[in-house]
Scaffold this active site. Structure first.
Site, PDB file in Angstrom:
ATOM      1  CB  CYS A 128      -0.922   0.022   1.218  1.00  8.18           C
ATOM      2  SG  CYS A 128      -1.850   1.586   1.344  1.00  8.18           S
ATOM      3  CB  CYS A 145      -4.897  -0.503   2.255  1.00 10.49           C
ATOM      4  SG  CYS A 145      -4.475   0.177   3.845  1.00 10.49           S
ATOM      5  CG  HIS A 148      -4.508   4.399   2.642  1.00  8.91           C
ATOM      6  ND1 HIS A 148      -3.667   3.772   3.528  1.00  8.91           N
ATOM      7  CD2 HIS A 148      -4.364   5.732   2.849  1.00  8.91           C
ATOM      8  CE1 HIS A 148      -3.033   4.683   4.241  1.00  8.91           C
ATOM      9  NE2 HIS A 148      -3.430   5.884   3.851  1.00  8.91           N
TER      10      HIS A 148
END
Ligand SMILES: [Zn+2]
Length: 511
Positions: A128, A145, A148
């Site tokens: 990520c 993620c 995110h």
């Protein structure tokens, strides 16, 4: 004088800081200011994390060099923290020579003390770029993620140096369970214990030679992984490995967000154990500022800027709102309605009104000079109780409860005025009674000023000055809270501490 070395997480050099950053910084700043009031020799560190891959990308997009980019970002962040009245004593950037020296030295100490903790291997995984780390299955939801959800994970495979994190699990469990290494609040401690009990995997700590970062000692083809590099800032800022770094190290408190406990409560202490460097004493992992139930972060998109939040009611009001309403132990929602509501109720109609009516009566009835009465009143008893609750909460970094304690005294004092009716005492010429009430209000304002200083340093100083006190609010001021030195002091015209800029909106808004 006890030393108190505290740090915040260092921030990535991308975009402007948002409210999530601000909560952490003002929370740590309130702790730093409170510890100074308590007489500690505080050393407060903040800084920038400048070796991430996103710097290279951002620099390319902006047609500047990575160096120019991080210089500009560092200045932007620093200006924001100055405006937010952060009282940090040091500011570290991971591109500084002192930090590079610290990183190199720490790795060399691991190589010397525990060479088996470092080995070469091949790493393959999903990376990520928001977190700058490989993600495990548990950290991935819907192929992305968890931190995110708007970014794609990048499949990555390369030869790296590995750190034998798996060797340190038992020792870490023992240190955390015994309280030698404190992880707080409780909910985070439990998360960290479960994580370690589940077994630790070794960690890739280098990347194949990148144009940006710190070379791996003894293997110039590799660059130190940005997280491994960044964590060391807390140590390199002390001057490590030069003689005398122990004057600051070990840190008394790392303030971080709850999303990075794995780095700070597992990887970081394991790195230090391996290098045979003392562990920090305590980690405090705060929650997130949320906007409509979602985490506020740069890479996930922002809904409200720090500029607009500071502009709403001023910096001190924002600091107060974040720490009183969002809190420092769990997540909390930021809304304009609640911010306006807190501003009007707690600040304009609460502390501001108490100060202005108390000082106005003192002006009218006693030419602004606090009467020479030192006898305790019910208000003094309430003040002593509030102070005890405040100190107890602030000592355990429960900033929300600390603010609650101070502002409960604001309410009590406003009630005290209603109950004692100083204007009626004046009319009836009951001078001794009026003296007692006015003096009690002055002592109360003194106590409130000192207690509010960690939350709103600028406004506290304005009130301090209106109370006729000189200089800064210091440990000496704190030591006089039992019997505040107000009698005979000339106060000045009450300042409008918290103006209501738009009364029409206030009346119809309803908070
Ligand atoms: Zn991420």
């Amino acid at each position: 004088m006890p030393r108190f070395y505290l740090t915040t997480a260092i921030d990535y050099s991308n975009g402007d800081p948002h409210l999530g950053h601000a909560l952490e910084k003002v929370g740590a700043d309130a702790i730093a200011r409170y510890r100074r009031l308590r007489g500690d020799q505080v050393h407060f560190l903040m800084g920038m994390d400048e070796h991430s891959q996103s710097v290279i990308q951002a620099a390319e997009n902006g047609a500047v060099t990575p160096r120019q980019w991080v210089d500009e970002m560092a200045e932007r962040f620093r200006r924001f923290w100055q405006r937010l009245e952060c009282s940090n004593d040091d500011w570290i950037r991971t591109t500084e020579p002192r930090h590079q020296a610290g990183v190199t030295a720490l790795l060399q100490r691991i190589q010397r003390h525990h060479p088996d903790d470092l080995y070469q291997g091949e790493y393959e995984g999903l990376y990520c770029t928001g977190c700058e780390e490989f993600k495990t299955d548990a950290q991935i939801a819907n192929g992305r993620c968890i931190e995110h959800p708007t970014l794609d994970l990048v499949p990555t495979k390369e030869r790296n140096w590995f750190f034998r994190l798996s060797r340190h699990g038992d020792r870490l469990l023992q240190l955390i369970r015994s309280g030698q290494y404190l992880v707080e609040p409780e909910i985070r401690r439990n998360e960290v214990l479960r994580l370690i009990e589940g077994g630790l995997q070794d960690l890739s700590i280098s990347r194949q030679r990148m144009p940006w970062g710190i070379p791996f000692p003894g293997d110039e083809q590799q660059t130190v992984y940005v997280w491994f590099d960044a964590l060391i800032n807390y140590l390199s800022a002390t001057g490590f490995p030069e003689a005398g770094y122990e004057r600051l190290w070990p840190a008394d408190l790392h303030v971080i967000g709850k999303g990075i406990t794995r780095f700070h409560c597992v990887i970081w202490p394991a790195m230090l154990l391996s290098a045979e460097v003392a562990l920090p004493r305590r980690v405090w992992a705060h929650g997130y500022v949320q906007w409509e139930g979602a985490k506020m972060s740069k890479t996930a998109g922002t809904a409200v800027t720090l500029d607009s939040a500071m502009g709403r009611h001023g910096v001190d009001a924002l600091r107060y709102y974040l720490l009183r309403e969002i809190g420092f132990e769990a997540d909390g929602d930021f809304t304009w309605e609640r911010f306006d509501g807190r501003y009007n109720a707690d600040l304009a109609d609460g502390l501001g009104n108490l100060a202005s009516r108390s000082l106005a009566m003192l002006e009218r009835y006693r030419d602004g000079v606090a009467p020479p009465v030192t006898d305790g009143t019910t208000l003094d008893q309430a003040g002593a109780a509030a102070l005890k609750a405040y100190a107890g909460a602030m000592d355990r970094f429960d900033l929300r409860t600390g603010a609650d304690a101070a502002w409960s005294l604001v309410s009590t004092a406003n009630h005290y005025i209603v109950q004692t009716e100083p204007w009626a005492l004046a009319k009836a010429k009951r001078d001794a009674d009026l003296d007692a009430v006015l003096a009690a209000l002055c002592r109360c304002l003194y106590r409130l000023t000192v207690m509010s200083a960690p939350f709103m340093p600028g406004k506290a100083l304005e009130l301090w000055s209106a109370l006729g006190q000189t200089g800064e609010i210091t440990a000496e001021s704190w030591n006089q809270l039992g019997t505040p030195p107000v009698q005979g002091v000339k106060t000045t015209k009450p300042p409008v501490l918290f103006p209501k800029p738009n009364p029409a909106r206030t009346e119809e808004g309803g908070g």
